[in-house]
Design an enzyme around this catalytic site. Structure first.
Site, mmCIF file in Angstrom:
data_model
loop_
_atom_site.group_PDB
_atom_site.id
_atom_site.type_symbol
_atom_site.label_atom_id
_atom_site.label_comp_id
_atom_site.label_asym_id
_atom_site.label_seq_id
_atom_site.Cartn_x
_atom_site.Cartn_y
_atom_site.Cartn_z
ATOM 1 C CE LYS A 73 -10.635 -4.139 -2.001
ATOM 2 N NZ LYS A 73 -10.642 -2.872 -1.274
ATOM 3 C CG ASP A 109 -13.214 -0.039 -1.296
ATOM 4 O OD1 ASP A 109 -13.875 -0.504 -0.346
ATOM 5 O OD2 ASP A 109 -12.363 -0.702 -1.921
ATOM 6 N N GLY A 136 -1.605 3.058 -4.928
ATOM 7 C CA GLY A 136 -1.840 1.633 -5.120
ATOM 8 C C GLY A 136 -3.334 1.360 -5.216
HETATM 9 P P1 ATR Z 1 -2.981 -1.296 -1.413
HETATM 10 O O1 ATR Z 1 -3.912 -2.246 -2.119
HETATM 11 O O2 ATR Z 1 -3.039 -1.351 0.072
HETATM 12 O O3 ATR Z 1 -3.083 0.100 -1.940
HETATM 13 P P2 ATR Z 1 -0.570 -1.507 -2.938
HETATM 14 O O4 ATR Z 1 -1.330 -1.503 -4.217
HETATM 15 O O5 ATR Z 1 0.602 -2.426 -2.792
HETATM 16 O O6 ATR Z 1 -1.506 -1.850 -1.726
HETATM 17 O O7 ATR Z 1 -0.110 0.005 -2.657
HETATM 18 C C1 ATR Z 1 0.602 0.367 -1.523
HETATM 19 C C2 ATR Z 1 0.803 1.868 -1.510
HETATM 20 O O8 ATR Z 1 1.511 2.241 -0.330
HETATM 21 C C3 ATR Z 1 1.621 2.384 -2.682
HETATM 22 O O9 ATR Z 1 1.210 3.693 -2.996
HETATM 23 C C4 ATR Z 1 3.038 2.377 -2.103
HETATM 24 O O10 ATR Z 1 3.943 3.236 -2.725
HETATM 25 P P3 ATR Z 1 4.740 2.745 -4.054
HETATM 26 O O11 ATR Z 1 3.752 2.800 -5.174
HETATM 27 O O12 ATR Z 1 5.849 3.707 -4.194
HETATM 28 O O13 ATR Z 1 5.192 1.333 -3.754
HETATM 29 C C5 ATR Z 1 2.737 2.878 -0.716
HETATM 30 N N1 ATR Z 1 3.797 2.537 0.233
HETATM 31 C C6 ATR Z 1 4.106 1.295 0.701
HETATM 32 N N2 ATR Z 1 5.143 1.374 1.561
HETATM 33 C C7 ATR Z 1 5.508 2.679 1.634
HETATM 34 C C8 ATR Z 1 6.485 3.400 2.375
HETATM 35 N N3 ATR Z 1 7.331 2.786 3.196
HETATM 36 N N4 ATR Z 1 6.547 4.744 2.208
HETATM 37 C C9 ATR Z 1 5.694 5.374 1.378
HETATM 38 N N5 ATR Z 1 4.736 4.748 0.653
HETATM 39 C C10 ATR Z 1 4.632 3.427 0.787
#
Ligand code: ATR
Length: 287
Positions: A73, A109, A136
């Site tokens: 994206k 979205d 994210g």
């Molecule tokens: P997406 O496109 O699905 O949003 P991304 O940009 O990699 O994927 O973002 C993932 C999100 O899930 C982020 O907010 C991430 O937190 P961080 O910014 O701290 O990495 C969050 N996330 C992923 N695993 C997590 C976990 N185990 N606990 C809490 N937040 C999590």
């Protein structure tokens, strides 16, 4: 816009990696049948290092547009010559239209999520306290549109607080224009008091991690929405029900964002109700 018997059907696709699981071909085929449009909609698997050439080849073959899913994206945003204000705000594009004067990039979205919450779930956000978990790509895609509904307060909570702060910073002018109190915090330091709505935009469940939220954050009777669906959303939906809340997965959002894309391409908005119903039936059918 509708193809005639002399012209081949207009072609579209969902571009991603992976993309085999995507329900978008089913959804768009249903919209097309409903609207009497002849179109072809396929899955386009893009190599991780070759999003742009794959889309350029698809456009050069005469296709009219595509949806874009993870992880492209941001690349789709960069590849768009012109963009909608909501795509600018999100910094991400999930829908491309291959216009002659340059690709148009949009992000449907957020409006899709909003239409699911306020339309399908009948849960108006005006004046409410809303918590968005994650900062994210998924969270960034919906934050601006959530504020269009004018909740009183919107808190973005993330494991890495700096990312939540950056997201809030880039949306602060929009929040002020909508009269929404917007703030960032860490997952462990949420402001006091229960929220009316909690939206899970994290990918925590994909890594098998625990829930990104504590008990009592959602008020009884509130709404808990996971932007994912299927097994990945189950933990959050169970938690929501344990809190006495109304649980909603991301299937409605998926159909609603697709309807916005269809409108952008075809000039009319399909009736999403029957398609959502059919998709839920399809997803609950094993195999
Ligand atoms: P997406 O496109 O699905 O949003 P991304 O940009 O990699 O994927 O973002 C993932 C999100 O899930 C982020 O907010 C991430 O937190 P961080 O910014 O701290 O990495 C969050 N996330 C992923 N695993 C997590 C976990 N185990 N606990 C809490 N937040 C999590």
């Amino acid at each position: 816009m509708t193809s005639t018997s002399e012209s081949p059907p207009d072609r579209y696709a969902v571009a991603g990696n992976p993309v085999a699981h995507s329900q978008s071909p089913f959804i768009h085929a249903a919209f097309a049948a409903q609207c009497g449009h002849a179109l072809q909609y396929e899955r386009l698997l893009c190599p991780l290092d070759a999003f742009l050439p794959t889309i350029q080849a698809f456009a050069a073959s005469g296709a009219k547009g595509c949806n874009v899913t993870v992880p492209f994206k941001f690349e789709a945003f960069a590849a768009s010559r012109r963009r909608s204000p909501r795509a600018e705000l999100a910094g991400a594009v999930n829908t491309l239209r291959f216009d002659e004067q340059g690709w148009w990039g949009d992000n449907t979205d957020g409006l899709g999520l909003l239409r699911d919450i306020e339309g399908n779930a009948q849960f108006p956000l005006k004046g409410l306290r809303v918590l968005l978990l994650g900062a994210g790509g998924a969270a960034a895609g919906v934050l601006g549109s959530l504020m269009v509904a004018k909740p009183a307060e919107l808190v973005v909570a993330n494991r890495s607080v700096a990312k939540a702060e950056a997201l809030v910073q880039s949306h602060q002018a929009w929040a002020q224009a909508q009269h929404v109190r917007l703030q960032a915090c860490a997952l462990e330091t949420l402001p006091d008091g229960a929220f009316d709505v909690v939206v899970n935009g994290t990918s925590a469940s994909l890594s098998g991690a625990g829930l990104p939220v504590q008990d009592h954050v959602l008020r009884k009777g509130g709404l808990g929405v996971d932007m994912m669906y299927g097994p990945s959303a189950q933990g959050f939906l169970d938690w929501t029900r344990q809190q006495g809340g109304q649980a909603r997965d991301g299937v409605g959002m998926l159909v609603e964002q697709a309807a916005e894309a269809f409108q952008l391409w075809r000039g009319l908005r399909p009736d999403t109700g029957p398609v959502l119903h059919a998709l839920r039936a399809r997803l609950s059918t094993p195999g």
